[in-house]
Design an enzyme around this catalytic site. Structure first.
Site, mmCIF file in Angstrom:
data_model
loop_
_atom_site.group_PDB
_atom_site.id
_atom_site.type_symbol
_atom_site.label_atom_id
_atom_site.label_comp_id
_atom_site.label_asym_id
_atom_site.label_seq_id
_atom_site.Cartn_x
_atom_site.Cartn_y
_atom_site.Cartn_z
ATOM 1 N N GLY A 199 98.989 18.227 78.407
ATOM 2 C CA GLY A 199 99.963 17.221 77.962
ATOM 3 C C GLY A 199 100.902 17.804 76.921
ATOM 4 N N VAL B 167 106.995 31.847 68.101
ATOM 5 C CA VAL B 167 106.434 32.971 68.876
ATOM 6 C C VAL B 167 107.553 33.951 69.216
ATOM 7 C CG1 VAL B 167 105.454 33.621 71.124
ATOM 8 C CG2 VAL B 167 104.452 31.711 69.854
ATOM 9 N N ARG C 105 99.300 20.289 84.260
ATOM 10 C CA ARG C 105 97.844 20.429 84.327
ATOM 11 C C ARG C 105 97.579 21.158 85.643
ATOM 12 N NH1 ARG C 105 96.282 17.160 80.133
ATOM 13 N NH2 ARG C 105 97.506 15.265 79.819
ATOM 14 N N CYS C 106 96.787 22.211 85.607
ATOM 15 C CA CYS C 106 96.680 23.094 86.779
ATOM 16 C C CYS C 106 95.230 23.274 87.215
ATOM 17 C CB CYS C 106 97.321 24.451 86.436
ATOM 18 S SG CYS C 106 97.217 25.663 87.761
ATOM 19 N N ASP D 269 92.170 21.605 74.852
ATOM 20 C CA ASP D 269 90.885 22.244 75.184
ATOM 21 C C ASP D 269 90.830 22.789 76.612
ATOM 22 O OD1 ASP D 269 91.010 19.638 76.037
ATOM 23 O OD2 ASP D 269 88.921 19.168 75.594
ATOM 24 N N GLY D 270 91.383 22.055 77.584
ATOM 25 C CA GLY D 270 91.380 22.527 78.973
ATOM 26 C C GLY D 270 92.181 23.816 79.097
ATOM 27 N N THR E 118 98.238 19.616 71.011
ATOM 28 C CA THR E 118 97.850 18.375 71.707
ATOM 29 C C THR E 118 97.925 17.232 70.716
ATOM 30 O OG1 THR E 118 96.007 17.119 72.667
ATOM 31 C CG2 THR E 118 95.391 18.992 71.304
ATOM 32 N N ASP F 252 96.020 14.835 70.716
ATOM 33 C CA ASP F 252 94.676 14.249 70.558
ATOM 34 C C ASP F 252 93.910 14.726 69.331
ATOM 35 O OD1 ASP F 252 95.030 12.754 72.805
ATOM 36 O OD2 ASP F 252 93.825 14.015 74.122
ATOM 37 N N ASP G 202 91.634 16.930 69.093
ATOM 38 C CA ASP G 202 90.200 16.925 69.418
ATOM 39 C C ASP G 202 89.652 18.327 69.682
ATOM 40 O OD1 ASP G 202 91.605 17.342 71.737
ATOM 41 O OD2 ASP G 202 90.471 15.933 72.954
ATOM 42 N N ARG H 152 92.023 10.101 75.767
ATOM 43 C CA ARG H 152 91.162 9.919 76.938
ATOM 44 C C ARG H 152 89.688 9.964 76.542
ATOM 45 N NH1 ARG H 152 93.680 12.141 81.725
ATOM 46 N NH2 ARG H 152 94.150 13.957 80.465
ATOM 47 N N HIS I 72 102.801 6.692 76.798
ATOM 48 C CA HIS I 72 103.446 8.002 76.605
ATOM 49 C C HIS I 72 104.532 8.033 75.543
ATOM 50 C CE1 HIS I 72 101.203 8.708 80.279
ATOM 51 N NE2 HIS I 72 101.338 9.994 80.038
ATOM 52 N N ARG J 52 103.798 10.546 73.040
ATOM 53 C CA ARG J 52 103.903 11.985 73.302
ATOM 54 C C ARG J 52 105.316 12.520 73.102
ATOM 55 N NH1 ARG J 52 100.056 13.187 77.922
ATOM 56 N NH2 ARG J 52 101.835 13.979 79.043
HETATM 57 O O1 F6P Z 1 97.706 15.232 76.126
HETATM 58 C C1 F6P Z 1 96.675 14.399 75.766
HETATM 59 C C2 F6P Z 1 96.879 13.043 76.387
HETATM 60 O O2 F6P Z 1 98.099 12.483 75.949
HETATM 61 C C3 F6P Z 1 95.734 12.093 76.127
HETATM 62 O O3 F6P Z 1 95.800 11.434 74.896
HETATM 63 C C4 F6P Z 1 95.873 11.153 77.291
HETATM 64 O O4 F6P Z 1 94.639 10.540 77.527
HETATM 65 C C5 F6P Z 1 96.312 12.057 78.409
HETATM 66 O O5 F6P Z 1 96.935 13.159 77.787
HETATM 67 C C6 F6P Z 1 97.280 11.450 79.385
HETATM 68 O O6 F6P Z 1 97.573 12.410 80.341
HETATM 69 P P1 F6P Z 1 98.724 12.261 81.437
HETATM 70 O O7 F6P Z 1 100.054 12.329 80.734
HETATM 71 O O8 F6P Z 1 98.506 13.403 82.344
HETATM 72 O O9 F6P Z 1 98.521 10.924 82.056
#
Ligand code: F6P
Length: 333
Positions: free
Chosen positions: A23, A35, A84-85, A115-116, A138, A140, A142, A184, A263, A266
């Site tokens: 994300g 960077v 996301r891959c 983390d992923g 991120t 999150d 976390d 999540r 979102h 974000r």
């Molecule tokens: O990037 C983290 C996050 O925003 C989480 O807080 C949320 O649960 C998830 O991604 C949502 O993912 P997507 O945008 O793929 O629905």
């Protein structure tokens, strides 16, 4: 003030690639900029990979100049785009990625993500001996090995601004609002937003007991003369959990309005905090590589930049800081 870890000596590193993954998070652009500028000022060629690991597998790689990252420090999202891959969970895909970068003369990779994304980076290095460094990006917050991630501060501020607005209408109508924030599998955003927004109750995935007694929490407020309440809930595995909270409230004789922030948390201009954090961590990440260190992530612990082995991070999830849930309950009582 947070200071970068810098490498003072000579370096053998000649080229670095950078990608954003998972994300997006406000401040990722500030990290990309740092960077690129740090690498170039140490005469290291720097390449941008478009669309995370997916783009890497497709060979979407471009040389970046100092000018290519001008005027992005204040922009949300990521100019490199992200993805996301699932394909990157495969060993063969990681081998292909390492070979592809080597063929292009790229010797190391910086991954900005959660983390992923760190897992992919860690296995890319351990299986293929390809140096990687992670930068925590991120909303999150976390990721183990750091108390702060790029984007968290901005998303918390965005959510709190929304709650302040919701409070106005909640007060005017004497209503209960259930505000769903992102997260999540982690309640860090909910916790900070709930405390900063003065919520009556905070519900987080880490603590199933936070589901209990929601109506009673509202009742307690009413007894003290409150006419409106805010409940903050982390979205959990599937957005829409706030509607379940509303159902539970109904059983206790209250009706609750649901507001899912989604979102919007974000996007937007990164806060000064996130721009600074991103700049310091990204500079430190490049210097890790210059120092010949890899398979690490940079982070912040006890107010200092640290380097933590990815192997120590990828198998864990960062717990909620102790005491804050209790504190939140006391402050709401
Ligand atoms: O990037 C983290 C996050 O925003 C989480 O807080 C949320 O649960 C998830 O991604 C949502 O993912 P997507 O945008 O793929 O629905």
């Amino acid at each position: 003030m947070l200071a970068p870890i810098l490498h003072k000596g000579k370096s053998k590193v000649k080229s670095i690639a950078v990608l954003t993954s998972g994300g997006d998070a406000p401040g990722m652009n500030a990290a990309i900029r740092a960077v690129v500028r740090t690498a170039i000022s140490h005469e290291v060629a720097v390449y941008g990979v478009a669309k995370g690991y997916s783009g890497l597998l497709e060979g979407r790689i471009q040389r970046l100049s100092a000018g290519s990252v001008a005027n992005i420090i204040q922009r949300g999202g990521t100019i490199l785009k992200t993805d996301r891959c699932p394909a990157f969970y495969e060993k063969s895909a990681r081998r292909e990625a390492a070979n592809l970068m080597r063929r292009q003369g790229i010797e190391s990779l910086i991954v900005i993500g959660g983390d992923g994304s760190y897992k992919g980076a860690h296995y890319l290095e351990t299986e293929n001996d390809f140096p990687v460094i992670g930068i925590p990006g991120t909303i999150d917050n976390d990721i183990p090995g750091t108390e702060d991630t790029i984007g968290f501060d901005t998303s918390v501020n965005t959510a709190i601004e929304a709650i302040d607005r919701i409070r106005d209408t909640a007060n005017s109508h004497d209503r209960v609002f259930i505000v769903e924030v992102m997260g999540r599998s982690s309640g860090h955003i909910a916790l900070q937003v709930g405390i900063g927004g003065g919520a009556e109750r905070i519900i987080v995935p880490e603590l199933p007991e936070t589901w209990k007694g929601v109506s009673k929490a509202v009742d307690r407020g009413i007894k003290r003369g409150k006419t409106s309440s805010i409940i903050v809930v982390a979205e959990g595995p599937k957005p829409g959990l706030a509607f379940r909270v509303a159902k539970q409230l109904e059983k206790g004789g209250h009706s609750g309005k649901v507001c899912i922030l989604g979102h919007i948390q974000r996007g937007g201009t990164p806060t000064a905090h996130d721009r600074f954090l991103a700049s310091v961590l990204a500079t430190s990440a490049v210097h890790c590589l210059l120092a010949g260190k890899s398979n690490l992530a940079v982070g912040v612990l006890n107010g200092q930049v640290v380097r933590v082995p990815l192997a120590e991070i990828v198998r864990h999830r960062r717990p909620l800081p102790e005491g804050l849930m209790l504190m939140a309950a006391d402050l709401a009582s």
